[in-house]
Design an enzyme around this catalytic site. Sequence first.
Site, PDB file in Angstrom:
ATOM      1  N   CYS A  80      49.419 -15.794 -11.863  1.00  0.00           N
ATOM      2  CA  CYS A  80      49.258 -16.506 -10.595  1.00  0.00           C
ATOM      3  C   CYS A  80      50.549 -17.249 -10.212  1.00  0.00           C
ATOM      4  O   CYS A  80      51.488 -16.602  -9.783  1.00  0.00           O
ATOM      5  CB  CYS A  80      48.030 -17.408 -10.676  1.00  0.00           C
ATOM      6  SG  CYS A  80      47.372 -17.777  -9.064  1.00  0.00           S
ATOM      7  N   HIS A 176      43.810 -14.757 -13.382  1.00  0.00           N
ATOM      8  CA  HIS A 176      43.953 -15.687 -14.512  1.00  0.00           C
ATOM      9  C   HIS A 176      43.190 -15.191 -15.743  1.00  0.00           C
ATOM     10  O   HIS A 176      42.063 -15.636 -15.982  1.00  0.00           O
ATOM     11  CB  HIS A 176      43.363 -17.057 -14.144  1.00  0.00           C
ATOM     12  CG  HIS A 176      44.130 -17.811 -13.131  1.00  0.00           C
ATOM     13  ND1 HIS A 176      45.205 -18.619 -13.456  1.00  0.00           N
ATOM     14  CD2 HIS A 176      43.974 -17.913 -11.802  1.00  0.00           C
ATOM     15  CE1 HIS A 176      45.680 -19.180 -12.362  1.00  0.00           C
ATOM     16  NE2 HIS A 176      44.945 -18.759 -11.340  1.00  0.00           N
ATOM     17  N   GLU A 178      43.537 -16.202 -18.617  1.00  0.00           N
ATOM     18  CA  GLU A 178      43.313 -17.388 -19.464  1.00  0.00           C
ATOM     19  C   GLU A 178      42.044 -18.147 -19.073  1.00  0.00           C
ATOM     20  O   GLU A 178      41.593 -19.016 -19.802  1.00  0.00           O
ATOM     21  CB  GLU A 178      44.550 -18.309 -19.409  1.00  0.00           C
ATOM     22  CG  GLU A 178      44.800 -19.039 -18.097  1.00  0.00           C
ATOM     23  CD  GLU A 178      45.477 -18.180 -17.028  1.00  0.00           C
ATOM     24  OE1 GLU A 178      45.504 -16.941 -17.166  1.00  0.00           O
ATOM     25  OE2 GLU A 178      45.954 -18.768 -16.037  1.00  0.00           O
TER      26      GLU A 178
HETATM   27  N1  GLN Z   1      48.740 -21.253  -4.935  1.00  0.00           N
HETATM   28  C1  GLN Z   1      49.506 -21.554  -6.112  1.00  0.00           C
HETATM   29  C2  GLN Z   1      50.994 -21.483  -5.826  1.00  0.00           C
HETATM   30  O1  GLN Z   1      51.400 -21.118  -4.792  1.00  0.00           O
HETATM   31  C3  GLN Z   1      49.147 -20.628  -7.260  1.00  0.00           C
HETATM   32  C4  GLN Z   1      47.707 -20.839  -7.643  1.00  0.00           C
HETATM   33  C5  GLN Z   1      47.401 -20.589  -9.087  1.00  0.00           C
HETATM   34  O2  GLN Z   1      48.275 -20.492  -9.943  1.00  0.00           O
HETATM   35  N2  GLN Z   1      46.126 -20.569  -9.352  1.00  0.00           N
HETATM   36  O3  GLN Z   1      51.793 -21.792  -6.660  1.00  0.00           O
END
Ligand code: GLN
Length: 197
Positions: A80, A176, A178
């Site tokens: 992410c 994710h 994790e």
């Molecule tokens: N929206 C977050 C970002 O731009 C990422 C979200 C996440 O890691 N769950 O960094």
Amino acid sequence: MKVGVLALQGDVPEHLRALKGVLPEKSLVPVRHPDDVSDLDALFLPGGESTTIARLLAESGLWTALAHRIADGFPVLGTCAGLILLARDLAPSGAGRDPPTFGVLDVRVRRNDYGTQRESFEGPVRVQGLGGRPFPGVFIRAPRILAVGADAQPIAWRDEEVVGVRSGAVWGLAFHPELSGDTRVHRAFLRATVRRH
Ligand code: GLN
């Protein structure tokens, strides 16, 4: 073997917990300082807020230490926000200022492209090499992979959409693992990228 989790901001405990199911605890290193990087065999970049993580990377001196290692083929898995920090190209997101990136994963990504926190969701993901059983994909204000360049290969799909890529030993996932209670992705990454594992 030493495996690090970048521990500046984000879902660090969740990555450490997943890895405790895979490796002995003494192999795990929360990474906060440039000195923590030199003897690592692999690193996980957690989900969180990519702009905050990028700022803390620069302030701690870790940005430079990591950039050198990543350029050398060091295994890194970003989830992410971690995917965002690895991407070669960020499409403007309208989410405020986008962070600088390491630029090692040949993808174009847009932050928050699946919507807000309320529009976060869970759904089955197909991950290459995990066999037939779908992986529980947790998407939280996730970045969308808009394009995959010639130097990256898709490794995960939600329906027909690419949600994970790799380039050599660098893997980036929009979801994710994790947070899923399923350690197959952590295992597969270490098996594929760390020779001594
Ligand atoms: N929206 C977050 C970002 O731009 C990422 C979200 C996440 O890691 N769950 O960094």
